[in-house]
Design a protein around this motif. Structure first.
Motif, PDB file in Angstrom:
ATOM      1  N   PRO A 107       0.813  -1.122   0.299  1.00  0.00           N
ATOM      2  CA  PRO A 107      -0.029  -0.115  -0.020  1.00  0.00           C
ATOM      3  C   PRO A 107       0.859   1.499  -0.053  1.00  0.00           C
ATOM      4  CG  PRO A 107      -0.876  -1.587   1.665  1.00  0.00           C
ATOM      5  CD  PRO A 107       0.412  -2.156   1.328  1.00  0.00           C
ATOM      6  N   ASP A 108       1.795   1.437   0.490  1.00  0.00           N
ATOM      7  CA  ASP A 108       2.698   2.517   0.922  1.00  0.00           C
ATOM      8  C   ASP A 108       3.828   2.458  -0.263  1.00  0.00           C
ATOM      9  OD1 ASP A 108       4.242   0.535   2.216  1.00  0.00           O
ATOM     10  OD2 ASP A 108       4.834   1.915   3.650  1.00  0.00           O
ATOM     11  N   TYR A 109       3.859   2.011  -1.438  1.00  0.00           N
ATOM     12  CA  TYR A 109       4.717   2.064  -2.356  1.00  0.00           C
ATOM     13  C   TYR A 109       4.901   3.342  -3.112  1.00  0.00           C
ATOM     14  CZ  TYR A 109       2.102   1.861  -6.551  1.00  0.00           C
ATOM     15  OH  TYR A 109       1.049   2.074  -7.784  1.00  0.00           O
ATOM     16  N   ASP A 110       6.241   3.710  -3.449  1.00  0.00           N
ATOM     17  CA  ASP A 110       6.546   5.133  -4.053  1.00  0.00           C
ATOM     18  C   ASP A 110       6.054   4.952  -5.534  1.00  0.00           C
ATOM     19  OD1 ASP A 110       7.374   7.260  -5.066  1.00  0.00           O
ATOM     20  OD2 ASP A 110       9.303   7.329  -4.076  1.00  0.00           O
ATOM     21  N   GLU A 111       4.922   5.672  -5.986  1.00  0.00           N
ATOM     22  CA  GLU A 111       4.458   5.558  -7.298  1.00  0.00           C
ATOM     23  C   GLU A 111       5.533   6.237  -8.290  1.00  0.00           C
ATOM     24  OE1 GLU A 111       2.882   7.218  -4.971  1.00  0.00           O
ATOM     25  OE2 GLU A 111       0.897   5.922  -4.430  1.00  0.00           O
ATOM     26  N   THR A 112       6.345   7.088  -7.897  1.00  0.00           N
ATOM     27  CA  THR A 112       7.159   7.583  -8.776  1.00  0.00           C
ATOM     28  C   THR A 112       8.446   6.981  -9.096  1.00  0.00           C
ATOM     29  OG1 THR A 112       8.526   8.803  -7.120  1.00  0.00           O
ATOM     30  CG2 THR A 112       6.693  10.015  -7.915  1.00  0.00           C
ATOM     31  N   GLN A 113       8.683   6.077  -8.319  1.00  0.00           N
ATOM     32  CA  GLN A 113       9.955   4.917  -8.642  1.00  0.00           C
ATOM     33  C   GLN A 113       9.459   3.747  -8.964  1.00  0.00           C
ATOM     34  OE1 GLN A 113      13.079   5.308  -7.219  1.00  0.00           O
ATOM     35  NE2 GLN A 113      12.857   7.654  -6.781  1.00  0.00           N
ATOM     36  N   PHE A 114       8.313   3.375  -9.130  1.00  0.00           N
ATOM     37  CA  PHE A 114       7.862   1.871  -9.278  1.00  0.00           C
ATOM     38  C   PHE A 114       7.165   1.993 -10.575  1.00  0.00           C
ATOM     39  CE2 PHE A 114       5.101  -1.850  -9.243  1.00  0.00           C
ATOM     40  CZ  PHE A 114       6.076  -2.990  -8.883  1.00  0.00           C
ATOM     41  N   LYS A 115       7.306   1.189 -11.710  1.00  0.00           N
ATOM     42  CA  LYS A 115       6.568   1.105 -12.967  1.00  0.00           C
ATOM     43  C   LYS A 115       5.794  -0.136 -12.704  1.00  0.00           C
ATOM     44  CE  LYS A 115       8.634   4.658 -14.403  1.00  0.00           C
ATOM     45  NZ  LYS A 115       8.453   5.830 -13.750  1.00  0.00           N
ATOM     46  N   HIS A 116       4.605  -0.332 -13.600  1.00  0.00           N
ATOM     47  CA  HIS A 116       3.708  -1.479 -13.476  1.00  0.00           C
ATOM     48  C   HIS A 116       4.340  -2.729 -14.148  1.00  0.00           C
ATOM     49  CE1 HIS A 116       1.457   1.567 -11.369  1.00  0.00           C
ATOM     50  NE2 HIS A 116       1.049   0.633 -10.552  1.00  0.00           N
ATOM     51  N   TYR A 117       5.348  -2.499 -15.191  1.00  0.00           N
ATOM     52  CA  TYR A 117       5.606  -3.765 -15.563  1.00  0.00           C
ATOM     53  C   TYR A 117       6.765  -4.385 -14.515  1.00  0.00           C
ATOM     54  CZ  TYR A 117      10.082  -0.735 -16.573  1.00  0.00           C
ATOM     55  OH  TYR A 117      11.226   0.170 -16.403  1.00  0.00           O
ATOM     56  N   HIS A 118       7.199  -3.600 -13.561  1.00  0.00           N
ATOM     57  CA  HIS A 118       8.125  -4.155 -12.551  1.00  0.00           C
ATOM     58  C   HIS A 118       7.126  -5.354 -11.699  1.00  0.00           C
ATOM     59  CE1 HIS A 118      10.697  -0.206 -12.186  1.00  0.00           C
ATOM     60  NE2 HIS A 118      11.208  -1.237 -13.096  1.00  0.00           N
ATOM     61  N   LEU A 119       6.028  -4.984 -11.531  1.00  0.00           N
ATOM     62  CA  LEU A 119       4.983  -5.925 -10.800  1.00  0.00           C
ATOM     63  C   LEU A 119       4.857  -6.967 -11.630  1.00  0.00           C
ATOM     64  CD1 LEU A 119       3.292  -6.364  -8.232  1.00  0.00           C
ATOM     65  CD2 LEU A 119       1.426  -5.224  -9.256  1.00  0.00           C
ATOM     66  N   SER A 120       4.797  -6.803 -13.063  1.00  0.00           N
ATOM     67  CA  SER A 120       4.762  -8.077 -13.955  1.00  0.00           C
ATOM     68  C   SER A 120       5.745  -8.977 -13.706  1.00  0.00           C
ATOM     69  CB  SER A 120       4.625  -7.588 -15.405  1.00  0.00           C
ATOM     70  OG  SER A 120       4.374  -8.730 -16.223  1.00  0.00           O
ATOM     71  N   LYS A 121       6.961  -8.369 -13.701  1.00  0.00           N
ATOM     72  CA  LYS A 121       8.137  -9.390 -13.470  1.00  0.00           C
ATOM     73  C   LYS A 121       7.992 -10.102 -12.050  1.00  0.00           C
ATOM     74  CE  LYS A 121      11.888  -7.595 -16.279  1.00  0.00           C
ATOM     75  NZ  LYS A 121      13.209  -7.360 -16.367  1.00  0.00           N
ATOM     76  N   ILE A 122       7.593  -9.234 -10.882  1.00  0.00           N
ATOM     77  CA  ILE A 122       7.462  -9.801  -9.483  1.00  0.00           C
ATOM     78  C   ILE A 122       6.388 -10.924  -9.857  1.00  0.00           C
ATOM     79  CG2 ILE A 122       6.695  -9.045  -7.316  1.00  0.00           C
ATOM     80  CD1 ILE A 122       8.029  -6.305  -7.792  1.00  0.00           C
ATOM     81  N   ILE A 123       5.461 -10.538 -10.303  1.00  0.00           N
ATOM     82  CA  ILE A 123       4.293 -11.667 -10.350  1.00  0.00           C
ATOM     83  C   ILE A 123       5.053 -12.951 -10.983  1.00  0.00           C
ATOM     84  CG2 ILE A 123       1.915 -12.414 -11.073  1.00  0.00           C
ATOM     85  CD1 ILE A 123       1.252  -9.461 -10.345  1.00  0.00           C
ATOM     86  N   LYS A 124       5.457 -12.776 -12.009  1.00  0.00           N
ATOM     87  CA  LYS A 124       6.256 -13.875 -12.816  1.00  0.00           C
ATOM     88  C   LYS A 124       7.054 -14.592 -11.899  1.00  0.00           C
ATOM     89  CE  LYS A 124       5.261 -11.984 -17.234  1.00  0.00           C
ATOM     90  NZ  LYS A 124       5.961 -11.490 -18.566  1.00  0.00           N
ATOM     91  N   TRP A 125       7.882 -13.947 -11.377  1.00  0.00           N
ATOM     92  CA  TRP A 125       8.970 -14.592 -10.278  1.00  0.00           C
ATOM     93  C   TRP A 125       8.414 -15.247  -9.235  1.00  0.00           C
ATOM     94  CZ3 TRP A 125      12.616  -9.828 -10.053  1.00  0.00           C
ATOM     95  CH2 TRP A 125      13.256  -9.777 -11.451  1.00  0.00           C
ATOM     96  N   HIS A 126       7.386 -14.587  -8.565  1.00  0.00           N
ATOM     97  CA  HIS A 126       6.734 -15.154  -7.584  1.00  0.00           C
ATOM     98  C   HIS A 126       5.946 -16.569  -7.936  1.00  0.00           C
ATOM     99  CE1 HIS A 126       2.626 -15.982  -5.369  1.00  0.00           C
ATOM    100  NE2 HIS A 126       3.462 -15.752  -4.354  1.00  0.00           N
ATOM    101  N   LYS A 127       5.205 -16.596  -9.193  1.00  0.00           N
ATOM    102  CA  LYS A 127       4.703 -17.931  -9.643  1.00  0.00           C
ATOM    103  C   LYS A 127       5.854 -18.996  -9.731  1.00  0.00           C
ATOM    104  CE  LYS A 127       2.049 -16.524 -13.074  1.00  0.00           C
ATOM    105  NZ  LYS A 127       0.869 -16.154 -14.070  1.00  0.00           N
ATOM    106  N   GLU A 128       6.916 -18.492 -10.359  1.00  0.00           N
ATOM    107  CA  GLU A 128       8.079 -19.462 -10.694  1.00  0.00           C
ATOM    108  C   GLU A 128       8.478 -19.995  -9.134  1.00  0.00           C
ATOM    109  OE1 GLU A 128      11.341 -18.779 -12.976  1.00  0.00           O
ATOM    110  OE2 GLU A 128      10.272 -17.472 -14.348  1.00  0.00           O
ATOM    111  N   LEU A 129       8.567 -19.044  -8.209  1.00  0.00           N
ATOM    112  CA  LEU A 129       9.007 -19.853  -6.756  1.00  0.00           C
ATOM    113  C   LEU A 129       7.785 -20.681  -6.402  1.00  0.00           C
ATOM    114  CD1 LEU A 129      11.052 -19.184  -4.440  1.00  0.00           C
ATOM    115  CD2 LEU A 129       9.677 -17.146  -3.882  1.00  0.00           C
ATOM    116  N   CYS A 130       6.710 -20.245  -6.368  1.00  0.00           N
ATOM    117  CA  CYS A 130       5.709 -21.192  -5.997  1.00  0.00           C
ATOM    118  C   CYS A 130       5.757 -22.290  -6.763  1.00  0.00           C
ATOM    119  CB  CYS A 130       4.463 -20.539  -6.215  1.00  0.00           C
ATOM    120  SG  CYS A 130       3.886 -19.414  -5.000  1.00  0.00           S
TER     121      CYS A 130
END
Length: 151
Positions: A107-130
């Protein structure tokens, strides 16, 4: 069988997915790596690898490691606050839906530093980790696995 330690995982320039270090070849400035899920092996330059521990999501105050973000996602899924289907269809979400999802996870992420394609990678990595954890758990539960036998 070695357990998965998230902070030991690697990303590799030019390769998708998460990798683990097999062996460092310092004389050649190369490293032998293995894909976390497919177990594909490769030899790459040391400068082409980055530890997942190096990645951070900047908050309005401070930062959070990817290891902690993965924990947040896993906890949300376990509690039913986030459905795996939501993660599976992430790429199909509109930009406002992606913002809402990120706000739910961190909830408190910095919108100016974070791009939503970063979240795409995080989700893909999370699924690989699972997936890797499921493979590891299946191997540990396998009655024919020699490492499970008591000595």
């Amino acid at each position: 069988m070695k357990l998965i330690v998230v902070k030991e995982l690697l990303t590799v320039k030019g390769k998708t997915g998460l990798w683990k270090l097999v062996r460092l070849l310092p004389a050649q400035r190369m490293t032998r790596i293995q894909n976390l899920v497919t177990e594909e092996a490769a030899t790459v330059k040391v400068e082409d690898i980055v530890s997942i521990d190096q990645y951070k999501i900047y908050l309005k105050e401070g930062a959070i490691s990817l290891e902690n973000v993965f924990e947040l996602i896993m906890n949300m899924v376990e509690k039913g606050d986030l459905k795996p289907e939501e993660l599976d269809r992430y790429d199909a979400l509109s930009e406002p839906e992606k913002v809402m999802l990120m706000n739910r996870i961190v909830p408190d992420y910095d919108e100016t530093q974070f791009k939503h394609y970063h979240l795409s990678k995080i989700i893909k990595w999370h699924k690989e980790l699972c997936k890797a954890l499921n493979i590891l758990n299946a191997a540990l539960e396998d009655p024919h696995n020699k490492e499970n036998e008591k000595t």
